[in-house]
Design a protein around this motif. Structure first.
Motif, PDB file in Angstrom:
ATOM      1  N   PHE A  31      -5.369   4.139  -2.251  1.00  0.00           N
ATOM      2  CA  PHE A  31      -4.567   3.296  -3.151  1.00  0.00           C
ATOM      3  C   PHE A  31      -5.266   3.145  -4.512  1.00  0.00           C
ATOM      4  CE2 PHE A  31      -2.674   1.843   0.859  1.00  0.00           C
ATOM      5  CZ  PHE A  31      -1.327   1.846   0.514  1.00  0.00           C
ATOM      6  N   PHE A  32      -6.581   3.108  -4.455  1.00  0.00           N
ATOM      7  CA  PHE A  32      -7.373   2.863  -5.668  1.00  0.00           C
ATOM      8  C   PHE A  32      -7.752   4.146  -6.403  1.00  0.00           C
ATOM      9  CE2 PHE A  32      -7.762  -0.606  -2.774  1.00  0.00           C
ATOM     10  CZ  PHE A  32      -7.780  -1.734  -3.572  1.00  0.00           C
ATOM     11  N   VAL A  36      -3.033   4.564  -7.540  1.00  0.00           N
ATOM     12  CA  VAL A  36      -3.352   4.051  -8.875  1.00  0.00           C
ATOM     13  C   VAL A  36      -4.744   4.583  -9.181  1.00  0.00           C
ATOM     14  CG1 VAL A  36      -3.805   1.973 -10.238  1.00  0.00           C
ATOM     15  CG2 VAL A  36      -2.112   1.877  -8.420  1.00  0.00           C
ATOM     16  N   VAL A  38      -7.537   3.561 -10.588  1.00  0.00           N
ATOM     17  CA  VAL A  38      -8.023   2.286 -11.116  1.00  0.00           C
ATOM     18  C   VAL A  38      -9.100   2.518 -12.179  1.00  0.00           C
ATOM     19  CG1 VAL A  38      -9.273   0.175 -10.516  1.00  0.00           C
ATOM     20  CG2 VAL A  38      -7.421   0.982  -9.042  1.00  0.00           C
ATOM     21  N   GLY A  63      -2.939 -13.916 -13.896  1.00  0.00           N
ATOM     22  CA  GLY A  63      -2.350 -12.664 -13.448  1.00  0.00           C
ATOM     23  C   GLY A  63      -1.317 -12.935 -12.396  1.00  0.00           C
ATOM     24  N   HIS A  69       1.151  -6.237  -6.268  1.00  0.00           N
ATOM     25  CA  HIS A  69       1.121  -5.577  -4.962  1.00  0.00           C
ATOM     26  C   HIS A  69       2.509  -5.173  -4.471  1.00  0.00           C
ATOM     27  CE1 HIS A  69      -2.858  -7.270  -5.403  1.00  0.00           C
ATOM     28  NE2 HIS A  69      -3.270  -6.308  -4.604  1.00  0.00           N
ATOM     29  N   LEU A  72       2.869  -1.970  -6.162  1.00  0.00           N
ATOM     30  CA  LEU A  72       2.029  -0.983  -5.471  1.00  0.00           C
ATOM     31  C   LEU A  72       2.743  -0.470  -4.217  1.00  0.00           C
ATOM     32  CD1 LEU A  72      -0.811   0.338  -5.404  1.00  0.00           C
ATOM     33  CD2 LEU A  72      -1.583  -1.611  -4.049  1.00  0.00           C
ATOM     34  N   HIS A  82      -3.104  -1.723   6.638  1.00  0.00           N
ATOM     35  CA  HIS A  82      -3.816  -1.691   5.353  1.00  0.00           C
ATOM     36  C   HIS A  82      -4.390  -3.067   5.029  1.00  0.00           C
ATOM     37  CE1 HIS A  82      -1.036   1.872   4.206  1.00  0.00           C
ATOM     38  NE2 HIS A  82      -2.226   2.347   4.509  1.00  0.00           N
ATOM     39  N   SER A 110      -9.050 -15.279   1.062  1.00  0.00           N
ATOM     40  CA  SER A 110      -8.614 -13.874   1.127  1.00  0.00           C
ATOM     41  C   SER A 110      -7.556 -13.717   2.220  1.00  0.00           C
ATOM     42  CB  SER A 110      -9.792 -12.930   1.345  1.00  0.00           C
ATOM     43  OG  SER A 110     -10.236 -12.970   2.676  1.00  0.00           O
ATOM     44  N   ILE A 113      -4.183 -15.513   1.060  1.00  0.00           N
ATOM     45  CA  ILE A 113      -3.470 -14.762   0.010  1.00  0.00           C
ATOM     46  C   ILE A 113      -2.883 -13.478   0.599  1.00  0.00           C
ATOM     47  CG2 ILE A 113      -3.692 -13.562  -2.216  1.00  0.00           C
ATOM     48  CD1 ILE A 113      -5.997 -15.649  -2.805  1.00  0.00           C
ATOM     49  N   SER A 114      -3.663 -12.837   1.454  1.00  0.00           N
ATOM     50  CA  SER A 114      -3.187 -11.621   2.112  1.00  0.00           C
ATOM     51  C   SER A 114      -1.941 -11.919   2.946  1.00  0.00           C
ATOM     52  CB  SER A 114      -4.326 -11.092   2.990  1.00  0.00           C
ATOM     53  OG  SER A 114      -3.887 -10.094   3.835  1.00  0.00           O
ATOM     54  N   MET A 117       0.992 -12.337   0.625  1.00  0.00           N
ATOM     55  CA  MET A 117       1.407 -11.015   0.102  1.00  0.00           C
ATOM     56  C   MET A 117       2.244 -10.275   1.143  1.00  0.00           C
ATOM     57  SD  MET A 117      -1.867  -9.300  -1.733  1.00  0.00           S
ATOM     58  CE  MET A 117      -2.513  -9.982  -3.255  1.00  0.00           C
TER      59      MET A 117
HETATM   60  C1  HEM Z   1      -3.698  -3.419   1.604  1.00  0.00           C
HETATM   61  C2  HEM Z   1      -4.346  -4.253   0.835  1.00  0.00           C
HETATM   62  C3  HEM Z   1      -4.540  -4.099  -0.651  1.00  0.00           C
HETATM   63  C4  HEM Z   1      -4.533  -2.962  -1.428  1.00  0.00           C
HETATM   64  C5  HEM Z   1      -4.344  -1.517  -0.995  1.00  0.00           C
HETATM   65  C6  HEM Z   1      -4.759  -3.399  -2.797  1.00  0.00           C
HETATM   66  C7  HEM Z   1      -4.800  -2.561  -3.907  1.00  0.00           C
HETATM   67  C8  HEM Z   1      -4.843  -2.964  -5.214  1.00  0.00           C
HETATM   68  C9  HEM Z   1      -4.690  -2.103  -6.367  1.00  0.00           C
HETATM   69  C10 HEM Z   1      -4.510  -0.579  -6.304  1.00  0.00           C
HETATM   70  C11 HEM Z   1      -4.740  -2.886  -7.461  1.00  0.00           C
HETATM   71  C12 HEM Z   1      -4.480  -2.429  -8.918  1.00  0.00           C
HETATM   72  C13 HEM Z   1      -5.672  -2.179  -9.703  1.00  0.00           C
HETATM   73  C14 HEM Z   1      -5.322  -1.684 -11.109  1.00  0.00           C
HETATM   74  O1  HEM Z   1      -4.188  -1.334 -11.395  1.00  0.00           O
HETATM   75  O2  HEM Z   1      -6.233  -1.665 -11.915  1.00  0.00           O
HETATM   76  C15 HEM Z   1      -4.972  -4.242  -7.020  1.00  0.00           C
HETATM   77  C16 HEM Z   1      -5.112  -5.320  -7.850  1.00  0.00           C
HETATM   78  C17 HEM Z   1      -5.457  -6.589  -7.413  1.00  0.00           C
HETATM   79  N1  HEM Z   1      -5.630  -6.992  -6.102  1.00  0.00           N
HETATM   80 FE1  HEM Z   1      -5.238  -5.886  -4.474  1.00  0.00          FE
HETATM   81  N2  HEM Z   1      -4.895  -4.761  -2.820  1.00  0.00           N
HETATM   82  C18 HEM Z   1      -4.781  -5.234  -1.533  1.00  0.00           C
HETATM   83  C19 HEM Z   1      -4.895  -6.530  -1.112  1.00  0.00           C
HETATM   84  C20 HEM Z   1      -5.295  -7.571  -1.905  1.00  0.00           C
HETATM   85  C21 HEM Z   1      -5.562  -8.924  -1.445  1.00  0.00           C
HETATM   86  C22 HEM Z   1      -5.442  -9.414   0.005  1.00  0.00           C
HETATM   87  C23 HEM Z   1      -5.935  -9.647  -2.546  1.00  0.00           C
HETATM   88  C24 HEM Z   1      -6.340 -11.090  -2.682  1.00  0.00           C
HETATM   89  C25 HEM Z   1      -6.993 -11.770  -1.790  1.00  0.00           C
HETATM   90  C26 HEM Z   1      -5.893  -8.744  -3.695  1.00  0.00           C
HETATM   91  C27 HEM Z   1      -6.179  -9.096  -4.983  1.00  0.00           C
HETATM   92  C28 HEM Z   1      -5.948  -8.322  -6.095  1.00  0.00           C
HETATM   93  C29 HEM Z   1      -6.000  -8.807  -7.463  1.00  0.00           C
HETATM   94  C30 HEM Z   1      -6.320 -10.226  -7.910  1.00  0.00           C
HETATM   95  C31 HEM Z   1      -5.690  -7.720  -8.297  1.00  0.00           C
HETATM   96  C32 HEM Z   1      -5.649  -7.704  -9.822  1.00  0.00           C
HETATM   97  C33 HEM Z   1      -4.302  -8.072 -10.314  1.00  0.00           C
HETATM   98  C34 HEM Z   1      -4.305  -8.171 -11.838  1.00  0.00           C
HETATM   99  O3  HEM Z   1      -4.466  -7.119 -12.495  1.00  0.00           O
HETATM  100  O4  HEM Z   1      -4.176  -9.299 -12.344  1.00  0.00           O
HETATM  101  N3  HEM Z   1      -5.508  -7.501  -3.271  1.00  0.00           N
HETATM  102  N4  HEM Z   1      -5.010  -4.259  -5.645  1.00  0.00           N
END
Ligand code: HEM
Length: 130
Positions: A31-32, A36, A38, A63, A69, A72, A82, A110, A113-114, A117
């Motif tokens: 995903f990362f 995307v 990142v 944000g 998500h 995403l 995941h 965590s 929030i998860s 989501m």
């Molecule tokens: C399957 C689980 C998850 C995947 C695959 C995932 C993946 C991603 C990806 C690809 C990004 C975008 C990064 C970018 O565009 O630069 C992102 C951003 C983010 N993720 Fe997740 N994420 C997951 C779960 C979570 C969870 C559980 C949390 C919080 C507890 C979280 C918090 C965040 C935050 C705060 C951002 C930044 C958003 C912003 O740009 O303001 N993520 N995540």
């Protein structure tokens, strides 16, 4: 005995270690790196602010993680497995480095929030087309 999370440096260490694991993870790494590509120079500071706000109520994160998500999930479907892996890696990283009230709060936050989501993403997907 390990120390608790008390400073910005602690948050940076936690976030850095967590994404070191995430990036190479066989289940969620892509995903990362593929879904995307990142920009870590931008993403890591966003995550420092996110956790700073979540643990110390500083309000420095602005944000929309839920929307991000959901988007995403449209690019490449997310599954319960995941999210389970994400939470497993996060909890593991916190436990490796810290212990105490804020460390527990980080793990609790965590997971909650998860959960939100997942409710948002999966419930929406299961709604009948109208
Ligand atoms: C399957 C689980 C998850 C995947 C695959 C995932 C993946 C991603 C990806 C690809 C990004 C975008 C990064 C970018 O565009 O630069 C992102 C951003 C983010 N993720 Fe997740 N994420 C997951 C779960 C979570 C969870 C559980 C949390 C919080 C507890 C979280 C918090 C965040 C935050 C705060 C951002 C930044 C958003 C912003 O740009 O303001 N993520 N995540």
């Amino acid at each position: 005995m390990k120390k608790d999370i008390t400073s910005k440096a602690d948050i940076e260490m936690l976030v850095n270690r967590f994404y070191d694991k995430v990036k190479v993870d066989d289940l969620i790494g892509y995903f990362f790196t593929k879904v995307v590509q990142v920009n870590w120079d931008k993403h890591l500071p966003v995550m420092y602010r996110f956790w700073d706000s979540a643990l110390f109520f500083t309000g420095v994160y602005e944000g929309k993680p839920l929307e991000i998500h959901e988007h995403l999930n449209q690019l490449s479907p997310l599954s319960v497995e995941h999210f389970q892996r994400w939470n497993e890696l996060f909890t593991q990283t916190v436990d490796e480095l810290f212990e105490g009230e804020k460390a527990t709060l980080a793990k609790d936050r965590s997971i909650s929030i998860s959960t939100v989501m997942q409710l948002k993403i999966f419930k929406k997907n299961n709604l009948p087309a109208s």
